[in-house]
Write an enzyme that holds these catalytic residues in place. Sequence first.
Site, short mmCIF file in Angstrom:
data_model
loop_
_atom_site.label_atom_id
_atom_site.label_comp_id
_atom_site.label_asym_id
_atom_site.label_seq_id
_atom_site.Cartn_x
_atom_site.Cartn_y
_atom_site.Cartn_z
CD GLU A 209 -19.07 -20.70 -1.61
OE1 GLU A 209 -20.30 -20.68 -1.86
OE2 GLU A 209 -18.60 -21.22 -0.60
N GLY A 262 -25.59 -33.84 -2.16
CA GLY A 262 -24.46 -33.24 -2.86
C GLY A 262 -23.21 -34.11 -2.81
NE ARG A 263 -22.86 -35.58 3.38
CZ ARG A 263 -23.84 -34.74 3.67
NH1 ARG A 263 -23.94 -33.59 3.05
NH2 ARG A 263 -24.76 -35.05 4.58
CG HIS A 379 9.54 -36.97 3.05
ND1 HIS A 379 10.82 -37.35 3.38
CD2 HIS A 379 9.10 -37.89 2.17
CE1 HIS A 379 11.15 -38.44 2.69
NE2 HIS A 379 10.11 -38.79 1.95
CE LYS A 507 -24.30 -23.19 2.19
NZ LYS A 507 -25.32 -24.02 1.58
O1 F6P Z 1 -21.33 -27.45 1.84
C1 F6P Z 1 -22.71 -27.32 1.81
C2 F6P Z 1 -23.30 -27.82 0.52
O2 F6P Z 1 -24.67 -27.71 0.59
C3 F6P Z 1 -22.87 -29.25 0.18
O3 F6P Z 1 -23.63 -30.21 0.81
C4 F6P Z 1 -22.96 -29.23 -1.29
O4 F6P Z 1 -22.27 -30.30 -1.83
C5 F6P Z 1 -22.38 -27.88 -1.62
O5 F6P Z 1 -22.84 -27.03 -0.59
C6 F6P Z 1 -22.70 -27.32 -2.97
O6 F6P Z 1 -24.07 -27.13 -3.14
P1 F6P Z 1 -24.70 -26.92 -4.58
O7 F6P Z 1 -24.44 -28.14 -5.39
O8 F6P Z 1 -26.17 -26.70 -4.34
O9 F6P Z 1 -24.06 -25.72 -5.21
#
Ligand code: F6P
Length: 538
Positions: A209, A262-263, A379, A507
């Site tokens: 993406e 990432g999170r 609501h 994926k």
């Molecule tokens: O959702 C899967 C994941 O690997 C997350 O853990 C991560 O935050 C996201 O995709 C984005 O990944 P990247 O920063 O490598 O584009």
Amino acid sequence: MPTTDAAWIRLAAAAAQAKHRRIAGLFDAEPQRLARLSLSAAGLDLDLSKQPWSLADLEACLDLARACDIEAARGALFAGEAVNASEHRAALHMALRAPKGSDFKAQGQPVSAEIDAMRARMAAFARAIRSGALKGATGKPFRAVIHVGIGGSDFGPRLVWEALRPVAPQVELRFVANVDPAELALALDGLDPAETLVVVVSKTFTTQETMTNATAARGWLRAALGPAADAQLVAVSAAPDVAQAFGVPADQVFGFRDWVGGRYSVWSAVGLSCAIGLGAEVFEDLLAGASAMDAHFLAAPLAQNAPVLLALAHVFNRNGLGRPVRAVVPYAQRLRLLPNFLQQLEMESNGKRVTAHGQPVARDTAAAVFGDAGTNVQHAFFQLLHQGTEVIPVDFIAVARAAEGDPAAQTILLANAIAQAEALMIGRAEADVRAELTAQGAPAVEIETLAPQRTFPGDRPSAFILLDRLDPPRLGALLALYEHKTFVEGVLWGINSFDQWGVELGKSLASRVLAELRGGPAGVHDPSTAHLIGKLKA
Ligand code: F6P
């Protein structure tokens, strides 16, 4: 100390008792209840007294925490041990927000000096953009940033921006996560490419993406500015070589290490867009607030430890009382995205069915999280919270003093937050409803059908988190509170909270389907999937 199994059995026994009493009644039975179940940490006030546990149940939960050796696990986390065992990595996001000059090590390797240098570089870059010292390819100062990233490379920065952004920002941030071309089109609308910086954020720099959107955004710049446009590209990645190969100038690539999940990455250079949009000082204050929560988590005894207690309350509901869903309702429009952030944080971290040793888990793990801003949700789904057949615990988050607008409206907002938590707990007895209907002169036959419908069972638990103000340190502390809460739950459940293998299958299948949609040979699929592919190829 009890064994883990014995502690879980004790928790289950406590929860079985909890089913036969009401939360509201515990305030009479336990004069110390409010004091014992309220605490302040890093500028946040947390009230867990409307939870279904008694003070004795709390002791059973604390015994579980001790049996699972939360303190040792916490020590390993902060020591930079490879707590993400399946990827042989530390999870050291706390190092990113620690005071300058700290001494964190990831698997024995010092990391703090590198982090301090990166923070200084980010601050200098943000200042150069904001002051106009760094201009676009045509010499114009930057007025907008397009932040391209998804998942952890999006949720945190997007939330921080919405929470703290000025009403009329000097540099506007727009976020693009979804590969749906509509999001990029909407984000670019009205922007002048000559005044727009594109910040591509991806740990791997391979996410489908993000690379699709980054390529389109780069194309938008190049179409207007020619090859010089690449000077307006910035990358944040743990794969800096790949970012440079994409065309980002080397001095505009900001790195972070693979031990930043990432999170858990908003504290790293992933927050660069926020530093640009909000100012480097604001970003540093955000980090300081999170670091204050780290210090609290590390030092406070378990019985007064906010992340530990919040985790135990959620686990008591999840495992003791079998509640698979939790609502998160910020009574703050600026925190509208908190539930989205927590969905990734909690469900990607703890949505696991096997332990860190590959064994099936012995009990249920992460609850599903949903929510949105109050009062809007009153609501929408609050009907179900009050009178639905399932009990859904709620986390209320409220801000005492508004940053802007009419203080009278803020008071109405707060009244609603407090009243909803009260209503969920106390409910409304059928006898009261009948008495009211009778006093209103309703016919007896109508009272029979109406009274049950207007009765509220109550006894529906909530946690209440109050921020005096929604400022950068308190926001940082709030996010860190939930990060550590999620970690504690993972330890109790014996799972690895720092990997996410569950996202991989979708994926790879998406790549196969994409090849077919693009005209490649048909693969082997179930009839439904084959039918959908056929329909979209036609
Ligand atoms: O959702 C899967 C994941 O690997 C997350 O853990 C991560 O935050 C996201 O995709 C984005 O990944 P990247 O920063 O490598 O584009």
